[in-house]
Write an enzyme that holds these catalytic residues in place. Sequence first.
Site, PDB file in Angstrom:
ATOM      1  N   HIS A 143      23.225  27.784   2.040  1.00 48.51           N
ATOM      2  CA  HIS A 143      22.856  26.585   1.308  1.00 48.51           C
ATOM      3  C   HIS A 143      21.640  26.831   0.404  1.00 48.51           C
ATOM      4  O   HIS A 143      21.566  26.331  -0.699  1.00 48.51           O
ATOM      5  CB  HIS A 143      22.552  25.467   2.302  1.00 48.51           C
ATOM      6  CG  HIS A 143      22.378  24.130   1.680  1.00 48.51           C
ATOM      7  ND1 HIS A 143      23.416  23.251   1.519  1.00 48.51           N
ATOM      8  CD2 HIS A 143      21.292  23.523   1.169  1.00 48.51           C
ATOM      9  CE1 HIS A 143      22.976  22.171   0.923  1.00 48.51           C
ATOM     10  NE2 HIS A 143      21.690  22.305   0.697  1.00 48.51           N
ATOM     11  N   GLU A 201      24.550  18.292  -7.420  1.00 49.00           N
ATOM     12  CA  GLU A 201      24.458  18.778  -6.052  1.00 49.00           C
ATOM     13  C   GLU A 201      25.710  18.408  -5.274  1.00 49.00           C
ATOM     14  O   GLU A 201      26.411  17.462  -5.641  1.00 49.00           O
ATOM     15  CB  GLU A 201      23.277  18.085  -5.344  1.00 49.00           C
ATOM     16  CG  GLU A 201      21.952  18.778  -5.516  1.00 49.00           C
ATOM     17  CD  GLU A 201      21.771  19.906  -4.527  1.00 49.00           C
ATOM     18  OE1 GLU A 201      22.745  20.231  -3.809  1.00 49.00           O
ATOM     19  OE2 GLU A 201      20.681  20.486  -4.486  1.00 49.00           O
ATOM     20  N   HIS A 218      26.923  17.237  -1.291  1.00 49.58           N
ATOM     21  CA  HIS A 218      26.418  16.770   0.002  1.00 49.58           C
ATOM     22  C   HIS A 218      27.610  16.486   0.902  1.00 49.58           C
ATOM     23  O   HIS A 218      27.844  15.353   1.313  1.00 49.58           O
ATOM     24  CB  HIS A 218      25.532  15.535  -0.178  1.00 49.58           C
ATOM     25  CG  HIS A 218      24.329  15.541   0.706  1.00 49.58           C
ATOM     26  ND1 HIS A 218      23.887  14.449   1.402  1.00 49.58           N
ATOM     27  CD2 HIS A 218      23.460  16.539   1.032  1.00 49.58           C
ATOM     28  CE1 HIS A 218      22.807  14.762   2.098  1.00 49.58           C
ATOM     29  NE2 HIS A 218      22.533  16.016   1.886  1.00 49.58           N
ATOM     30  N   ASN A 219      28.352  17.541   1.197  1.00 49.06           N
ATOM     31  CA  ASN A 219      29.661  17.385   1.817  1.00 49.06           C
ATOM     32  C   ASN A 219      29.618  17.152   3.325  1.00 49.06           C
ATOM     33  O   ASN A 219      30.189  16.184   3.827  1.00 49.06           O
ATOM     34  CB  ASN A 219      30.504  18.632   1.539  1.00 49.06           C
ATOM     35  CG  ASN A 219      30.619  18.896   0.051  1.00 49.06           C
ATOM     36  OD1 ASN A 219      30.532  17.966  -0.750  1.00 49.06           O
ATOM     37  ND2 ASN A 219      30.803  20.148  -0.324  1.00 49.06           N
ATOM     38  N   HIS A 220      28.965  18.027   4.036  1.00 41.87           N
ATOM     39  CA  HIS A 220      28.988  17.912   5.500  1.00 41.87           C
ATOM     40  C   HIS A 220      28.352  16.613   5.989  1.00 41.87           C
ATOM     41  O   HIS A 220      28.937  15.922   6.821  1.00 41.87           O
ATOM     42  CB  HIS A 220      28.300  19.126   6.143  1.00 41.87           C
ATOM     43  CG  HIS A 220      29.107  20.384   6.069  1.00 41.87           C
ATOM     44  ND1 HIS A 220      29.831  20.741   4.971  1.00 41.87           N
ATOM     45  CD2 HIS A 220      29.306  21.366   6.984  1.00 41.87           C
ATOM     46  CE1 HIS A 220      30.442  21.898   5.203  1.00 41.87           C
ATOM     47  NE2 HIS A 220      30.134  22.298   6.428  1.00 41.87           N
ATOM     48  N   GLN A 275      20.738  12.328   7.664  1.00 41.00           N
ATOM     49  CA  GLN A 275      19.538  11.610   7.248  1.00 41.00           C
ATOM     50  C   GLN A 275      19.941  10.258   6.692  1.00 41.00           C
ATOM     51  O   GLN A 275      21.021  10.121   6.135  1.00 41.00           O
ATOM     52  CB  GLN A 275      18.815  12.400   6.156  1.00 41.00           C
ATOM     53  CG  GLN A 275      18.626  13.864   6.484  1.00 41.00           C
ATOM     54  CD  GLN A 275      19.283  14.755   5.464  1.00 41.00           C
ATOM     55  OE1 GLN A 275      19.534  14.357   4.351  1.00 41.00           O
ATOM     56  NE2 GLN A 275      19.582  15.972   5.850  1.00 41.00           N
ATOM     57  N   ASP A 291      10.677  19.360  -4.678  1.00 37.24           N
ATOM     58  CA  ASP A 291      11.071  18.334  -3.723  1.00 37.24           C
ATOM     59  C   ASP A 291      11.311  18.969  -2.372  1.00 37.24           C
ATOM     60  O   ASP A 291      11.528  20.170  -2.252  1.00 37.24           O
ATOM     61  CB  ASP A 291      12.343  17.647  -4.200  1.00 37.24           C
ATOM     62  CG  ASP A 291      13.537  18.572  -4.141  1.00 37.24           C
ATOM     63  OD1 ASP A 291      13.474  19.668  -4.732  1.00 37.24           O
ATOM     64  OD2 ASP A 291      14.528  18.223  -3.485  1.00 37.24           O
ATOM     65  N   GLU A 320      14.357  17.574   7.565  1.00 31.33           N
ATOM     66  CA  GLU A 320      14.766  17.222   6.204  1.00 31.33           C
ATOM     67  C   GLU A 320      14.613  15.735   5.954  1.00 31.33           C
ATOM     68  O   GLU A 320      15.391  15.132   5.220  1.00 31.33           O
ATOM     69  CB  GLU A 320      16.200  17.707   5.965  1.00 31.33           C
ATOM     70  CG  GLU A 320      16.264  19.217   5.987  1.00 31.33           C
ATOM     71  CD  GLU A 320      17.653  19.793   5.866  1.00 31.33           C
ATOM     72  OE1 GLU A 320      18.595  19.054   5.560  1.00 31.33           O
ATOM     73  OE2 GLU A 320      17.791  21.004   6.099  1.00 31.33           O
TER      74      GLU A 320
END
Lengths: 256, 968
Positions: free
Chosen positions: B247, B318, B320-322, B475, B506, B548
Amino acid sequence: MADVRVLIVRGPGTNCELETAHVWEQVGARTRTMHINALRDDPTALAESQILTIPGGFCYGDDVSAGKIMAMDLRLFLSDALRDFVSAGKLILGICNGFQVLVKTGLLPGMALGDGRVTLAFNTSGRYEDRWVHLAPVQGRCRFVDGDGPLYMPIAHAEGRIVVKDATTLTTLCDAGHVAFRYVDEHGASGDYPVNPNGSTDHIAALTDDTGQVLGLMPHPERNAHPTHHPLWTQLPKDRTPDGLRLFKTALASLR
Amino acid sequence: MSQDTGPSVWGVALRAKSASLDVRGLGALADVRRRGLSHIETIRATKLYFLRGRLDRAFVERLATDLLVDPVVEDCHVFEGMRGDGAGEEIRVEVHRQPGVMDPVAETILRTARRMVCHWKTQDTARVDAVQTAWRFAITGLGNLTELEWIATRVLANDCIETAYVDGFGRSDSRPVDFAHAPQATFAKRTVRLLSLDDDALATLSRDGHLFLSAAEMKAIQAYYTTLGRDPTDVELETLAQTWSEHCVHKTLKSDIVYRGADFGRDGEIEVRFDNLLKSTIVAATQELDRDWCLSVFEDNAGVIAFDDEFGVAFKVETHNHPSAIEPYGGAATGIGGCIRDIMGCGLGAKPFASTDVFCLAPPDWPEDRLPRGVLHPRRVLTGVVGGVRDYGNRMGIPTVNGAIYFEPRYLTNPLVFCGCVGLIPRNRIAKEVQAGDHIVVAGGRTGRDGIHGATFSSSELTDTHVDEFSHAVQIGNAIEEKKVLDAILVARDHETGCLYSAMTDCGAGGLSSAVGEMGEKLGACVDLDKVPLKYAGLRYDEIWISEAQERMVMSVGDENLETLLAVFAAEEVEATVIGTFTGDGQLCLRFDGVVVGELGMDFLHNGLPREVRVAEWRRGEPKTASPVVADVGSRLLSALGELNTASKEWVIRQYDHEVQAGSVVKPLAGRGHGPSDAAVVRPRLDSDRGIALGCGLCPEMADDDPYEMALSAVDEALRNVICVGGDPARTAILDNFCWGSVDSPRALGSLVRACRGAQDAAVAFGLPFISGKDSLNNQFSQSEQEAARLQMPARVSIPDTLLISAISIIPDVMCCVTMDLKQAGNRLLCVGGFVNRGLDEAAAIHGRVAAWIRDGKVVAAHDVSDGGLAVAIAEMCIAGATGATVNLDAFGESVEDAALLFGEWRCCYVLECSAGATIGGDAVTDIGCVTDTPTLTVSRGEVTLAESSIDALSEAWRRPLAAVGGV
């Protein structure tokens, strides 16, 4: 003529302050944007302004309910200053989230009936929607309304349905001239969804107070202020004056 | 109440005064009915607030009245304890958040309640310590406990972040009596036994510790510590695992690969070696093109191109699949939140002004009984991810202007969520450099136990137990926190004394470990982990380092600016804290309470990853046989319009604010009939008519045949989309997002190589530099053999190889933009390109000509031919314009049959409506008919009418499929 000064108040989550300021400047006003905490610490900025604007956004994330927390701030810390502001003949404009704030502070509809009789609830659809609507002006005392219409501009909200406590409240709203705009179709006729996009009682889109100096509306006039804002602009003449500008110009003219 | 009274817990229950005002209950009811339990009669929702502190009834009632209840629409009930409400509800589900899960509403209430306590001057008698929120649902019409439990876990709660307490049909869960607390840890420095481990033990450590490092990587780490003569601490090992995760470091795309198999764009076979696949394909294209308007490529959080003399635009997409697979709402929200932070942290800070989103999902009507264990229903994934993007983007005040939704059954277990964001950045704020001696400042949200191991989690395959194993990786976002951080950053960036920080990034995957590790790569950094502000006490030092938790930025701040910077952030109600120093000694040093808990050389951390040579192979398979087609053109057109991938996405689009910031020029919905725009155009400066176009290309259906061709098509489609609204191909840049099922076999890696080469060839031929990219190469799912047999599915399921290309194009004057809705009866309709496989150079010439005609005002409507072919493209233009057209195929000649002409999908193909009097002609241009003022689309060949359909019928066929998914 002297410059009209507009004070724009923002809080955490306000997000339409730049374009709202830009439109005020476009029609000839001078603007100053302040964080609500800064205004709380130094309310003199109110005295120096002729118009107060609370722009759209998600102040405090609309946590609890839309506009509620900023309304609490205004009630706790600035209620006297705001009352003086209106007494001095000055104007207040609340757009979308700003309208929700004004209703939840009690500044709108500001009827003799008292607070807690009108609110902005979740849309009947249960969803946030971005959609263009036509607005029929209701001729009356509101200083932002010149009577021409219908005006075309977008709504973008989840909590914009006017709900009243009882039938008496609605009668008073209408009879005492608190309704400033209603949702209509392009020919000026009332209709159900999507003409009335959120299920508002009596198709009400905007309210004014007893003085006509305070206007709150769910639609965003600042989003129809450039020729390319209109959804059909590629079919229209390019030298039109966008509808949204009218409201700001009318208010400014009423102060001069 | 006297001072010595202990803390108590109180509840406030709010219920809508009438069912019609209960949108939460109505929404749940509609959802349940749509998913098969049509006999459910009612669901009534109750909102619950719990307050803990030194409280009494009078105080709680006052707080409820002034702050919590809306008396016009809600009834309020105040009760002591947490169980005192809901009498009379026989069947109910109460949903609480699990301890430690972010609850922004509770945080706001706590802050406001404390303010009110001060204002009321009741500090001596009342105090609010903590707030929680919950929902309760009372249900009637249920048949049995199974149905109740299904609703509780499948509709009302997600056990990944929430707990459902169920009552009814003999089950009676014990609801909590007090606030739950996150587990506490006491400080102890921990080392991990490594030096003495054999290969098997190294593999076990990698797997059980959720490190997901390969055997070679574990051995490299072992060798490093052997030279140091000690075992690593836990936090050192975690830091290496985060930094070396697929990642974070994209080790597959950057590896050396020997490729054997079919040549690229030519017949025959080749063997070729790529030293660093990414560099020798994607980056090589950019280097070859060498455009001076590319201001920052492949270096920063986002790519930057020139916008005008003063500003650049930064663009990042970006995945953010999982996280979205196991908690769609939170996953998508933090996906867009993270991408927005990439833009905020690009250079010295860009201001986001537009977002994009693309979802790849299984069809929403997937049968409930064919759902693997641990997998959420695609309908729930769809509504969840749409809700997440909506709530985060809208709250941030960033318009979501462009996107796509692609439905395919193989995305069932691994849905894909792509989030893009574009920002405006002053050209003198692009360069950044950390200075030795700078303070490390973390600003924004507090750090909690949310999102531990997200980077490594997303580098692994999903399984049917991942929900239990990886719930800590999820998250929950708080958009308003991020908005406040953005407001503060812009003040600090544009401060009258100059930018108040020397560098910024970030906190994304890997949390502080990645952000500080990256910023301190050249200089070294020392961090006091006990200084990091925490959401709750009791986090271990390694959790603090890799958490995170969302909405955090890291800045390097010189001594002379520190005080001013902290004041700027305080004025925006954003917490900013010094947590360490960028040292200059090249070491990463981590301390807790003064004890050194980790010490790593930055050089090993960033350059110690062993390079591996991998083998890739790809050979052409048998071409797929074409499926039989419906002969009748008219009915085929209606069914093509109703295909999920073509059908109107209006239900989704309207939930996104696509006009905030008042820069909207070409909206996602075009014309009176709200047709599908090819791309969005946004004007980022209120004082300028310069704009940008955003489009995308995505053709995973072609990957099974040849990923090289898929990549050509994706680039071609992205370019056509921006050209159709007025984009300039000579000022267009593109981004890549590779999502593969896996890359652990030579065949899968060969597919990736082919896609990279296709993207490279198209980029060079069309003159489109890549400026940024991101990959996600582990999108497969494994389950037990028995479960697989029950579902008649393979034990291991993979997504189709998927390449998303996003395009950004500069538009000098937005007044020259066009939209895809038909404008004026009598105007000629042209088909340009298509119908033969043209070479890339010929295609490039056609793209250039179309763009020039649009720029010169010769075109009043343009639309690209993609899903569903020419017939669908024309039908969509009619729907959008709410007007008809007559189309005749005679001008094409006889060489291509009608069905292939009308429904074939071709690269480099456009439909244009010419402005009255304009003449457009030349190669590859075919006059196909004209716009009419009758609401009918007629398609004929010679004198024979092939199809005749009213625009209303076309429109209905196009709107119905997804309206049914979203309607309440």
